[in-house]
Write an enzyme that holds these catalytic residues in place. Structure first.
Site, PDB file in Angstrom:
ATOM      1  CB  CYS A  85      26.698  30.193 -31.253  1.00  0.00           C
ATOM      2  SG  CYS A  85      26.718  31.533 -30.065  1.00  0.00           S
ATOM      3  CB  CYS A  86      22.275  27.335 -30.111  1.00  0.00           C
ATOM      4  SG  CYS A  86      21.384  28.780 -30.711  1.00  0.00           S
ATOM      5  CB  CYS A  89      18.210  27.474 -29.541  1.00  0.00           C
ATOM      6  SG  CYS A  89      17.220  27.217 -28.087  1.00  0.00           S
TER       7      CYS A  89
HETATM    8 FE1  SF4 Z   1      24.474  32.176 -29.837  1.00  0.00          FE
HETATM    9 FE2  SF4 Z   1      22.155  30.934 -30.096  1.00  0.00          FE
HETATM   10 FE3  SF4 Z   1      22.411  33.007 -28.388  1.00  0.00          FE
HETATM   11 FE4  SF4 Z   1      22.465  33.476 -30.982  1.00  0.00          FE
HETATM   12  S1  SF4 Z   1      20.691  32.609 -29.822  1.00  0.00           S
HETATM   13  S2  SF4 Z   1      23.925  34.298 -29.472  1.00  0.00           S
HETATM   14  S3  SF4 Z   1      23.454  31.663 -31.780  1.00  0.00           S
HETATM   15  S4  SF4 Z   1      23.381  31.058 -28.237  1.00  0.00           S
END
Ligand code: SF4
Length: 231
Positions: free
Chosen positions: A115-116, A226
């Site tokens: 996701c990151c 991240c």
């Molecule tokens: Fe996604 Fe990273 Fe944001 Fe969490 S911090 S929502 S894992 S992008």
């Protein structure tokens, strides 16, 4: 240019003059990325107030706090300057959320890093394309990992210099500067949020807790980064 040569050019200068010198060295090739945290607001103020010709960008992950958008809006209004916004690639987000749901990052570290990568790293890499110097608001005292860093570094992977103007500042220095200059800041900082990121992945920390304890708190150990600033 080597790191040592760059350090020589900047040492002994005020923070504002260091930023000016960076622009002289890398004209049109310098980017400051802001997430509207308290440190970033200090740097934005230095850049905008002094009309320093640094491109400023932010990454909108799509999962930010409403309070963050409020500071974003207040910052544009206060300085009347451009902040370039980078969103994630829509197909990548659509595929990830369709396949794994909107909270995949809670289920495994692998999902969290995915996701990151989708929401932050890919847009960041686009923002940094053709840049030679990346400015960010990292301070050494923010975490053990950051204490190991240096105020100027060369990122071998991205092939650019990284400059952290506030590297030696304490949190108190930052807060004082914000107060003295009446700079808009994220009100979450008043509620125990020392590091404000995405809403589902950030929480307030107790006094004395590690600066990054409020990020990805469900994960054991790790660097609590991240991937933006891991060497
Ligand atoms: Fe996604 Fe990273 Fe944001 Fe969490 S911090 S929502 S894992 S992008």
């Amino acid at each position: 240019m080597t790191i040592e040569e760059l350090k020589d050019r900047l040492t002994g200068k005020t923070f504002e003059n260091q930023l000016r010198e960076i622009v002289n060295i890398f004209p049109g090739k310098t980017l400051f990325t802001s997430s509207f945290g308290i440190e970033d607001q200090v740097i934005s103020h230095m850049i905008f107030q002094n009309d320093i010709q640094v491109d400023v960008a932010t990454l909108d992950t799509g999962r930010l706090f409403p309070q963050t958008y409020k500071v974003f809006s207040e910052t544009i209004k206060r300085y009347g300057k451009i902040i370039n916004v980078y969103f994630p690639d829509h197909e990548s987000v659509e595929n990830m959320v369709t396949e794994k749901g909107p909270f995949s990052f809670y289920h495994s570290r692998e999902n969290r890093l995915e996701c990151c990568r989708v929401r932050k790293l890919e847009p960041l890499n686009r923002a940094l394309r053709n840049k030679e110097c990346w400015i960010s608001g990292i301070r050494a005292s923010q975490s053990d990992n950051r204490r190991q860093m240096d105020w100027i570094e060369f990122d071998e992977e991205k092939k650019l210099f990284k400059f952290y103007p506030l590297f030696s500042w304490t949190l108190e220095d930052v807060e004082l500067y914000i107060r003295e200059n009446n700079i808009p800041y994220n009100v979450l900082h008043d509620k125990g949020f020392v590091s404000v990121g995405c809403e589902p992945c950030t929480r307030a920390v107790e006094k004395g807790e590690d600066f990054r304890a409020g990020r990805w708190w469900w994960e054991e150990g790790g660097q609590k980064e991240c991937g933006l600033h891991i060497k």
